[in-house]
Design a protein around this motif. Sequence first.
Motif, PDB file in Angstrom:
ATOM      1  N   THR A   1       0.851  -1.192   0.000  1.00 21.85           N
ATOM      2  CA  THR A   1       0.000   0.000   0.000  1.00 21.85           C
ATOM      3  C   THR A   1       0.888   1.243   0.000  1.00 21.85           C
ATOM      4  O   THR A   1       1.898   1.285   0.690  1.00 21.85           O
ATOM      5  N   CYS A   2       0.493   2.240  -0.753  1.00 18.29           N
ATOM      6  CA  CYS A   2       1.181   3.534  -0.798  1.00 18.29           C
ATOM      7  C   CYS A   2       2.560   3.479  -1.468  1.00 18.29           C
ATOM      8  O   CYS A   2       3.448   4.254  -1.138  1.00 18.29           O
ATOM      9  N   ARG A   3       2.726   2.559  -2.408  1.00 21.10           N
ATOM     10  CA  ARG A   3       3.942   2.513  -3.211  1.00 21.10           C
ATOM     11  C   ARG A   3       3.519   2.666  -4.666  1.00 21.10           C
ATOM     12  O   ARG A   3       2.700   1.903  -5.163  1.00 21.10           O
TER      13      ARG A   3
ATOM     14  N   THR B   1       6.953   4.344 -10.388  1.00 25.84           N
ATOM     15  CA  THR B   1       8.195   4.960  -9.904  1.00 25.84           C
ATOM     16  C   THR B   1       8.794   4.255  -8.700  1.00 25.84           C
ATOM     17  O   THR B   1       9.940   4.499  -8.353  1.00 25.84           O
ATOM     18  N   ASP B   2       8.019   3.415  -8.036  1.00 28.04           N
ATOM     19  CA  ASP B   2       8.437   2.696  -6.829  1.00 28.04           C
ATOM     20  C   ASP B   2       8.641   3.646  -5.636  1.00 28.04           C
ATOM     21  O   ASP B   2       9.257   3.288  -4.650  1.00 28.04           O
ATOM     22  N   VAL B   3       8.135   4.856  -5.724  1.00 27.50           N
ATOM     23  CA  VAL B   3       8.237   5.845  -4.653  1.00 27.50           C
ATOM     24  C   VAL B   3       7.187   5.527  -3.591  1.00 27.50           C
ATOM     25  O   VAL B   3       6.029   5.243  -3.901  1.00 27.50           O
ATOM     26  N   VAL B   4       7.609   5.563  -2.320  1.00 25.10           N
ATOM     27  CA  VAL B   4       6.727   5.279  -1.193  1.00 25.10           C
ATOM     28  C   VAL B   4       6.210   6.587  -0.616  1.00 25.10           C
ATOM     29  O   VAL B   4       6.976   7.525  -0.403  1.00 25.10           O
ATOM     30  N   SER B   5       4.914   6.625  -0.366  1.00 28.90           N
ATOM     31  CA  SER B   5       4.290   7.781   0.260  1.00 28.90           C
ATOM     32  C   SER B   5       3.528   7.273   1.485  1.00 28.90           C
ATOM     33  O   SER B   5       2.330   7.015   1.429  1.00 28.90           O
TER      34      SER B   5
END
Length: 188
Positions: free
Chosen positions: A50-52, A56-60
Amino acid sequence: MNLIIGDFIMALSKHLTDTSLYTWAMLRIGLGAIFLWAFLDKLFGLGFATCRDAVTDVVSVGCSAAWLYGGSPTEGFLQFATKGPFADFYQSLAGLAWVDWLFMLGLAGIGTGLLLGIAVRLVAVAGIMLMLLMWSSLLWPSNNPVIDEHVIYALVLAGIFVTAQHQKWSLRRHWLKLDIVQRLRFLQ
């Protein structure tokens, strides 16, 4: 001589049984960690499932997809990942509040029960049901005509169910002393 050999075999089988119970304890605890982590990740959006961002594979961490911040823990999977003969059925459940609640309570309950070694038979059955539902939502598996990790998890949970009365590394003994557990036998 036969008595000595018989005693040796009995002692060896007792040792093997005790050793296998520690293996089942490690499997129980490991699976419990998997279920509980899935719950926490979907609840808080910790950036694993969740939240990736898929591109881009960026985690938020704590993004709007997290259940705590208004997201649905089932919608993405049920809407976009399901396939096979039951896909329409599962897609019709995507994002429904009662499905989200059942799924999240299941993950939390199964994970906690397995980690602590409490209500193990109940949570093992719940885990088997969840794994078989997830398996049927992905028919047919990509890497094997029938078996995937959901079936393997279900088989491990069946072994945990069978060995529940002889668990190692658990709070079972304390759990069994609780009044509610003594009244409601299915909680054992």
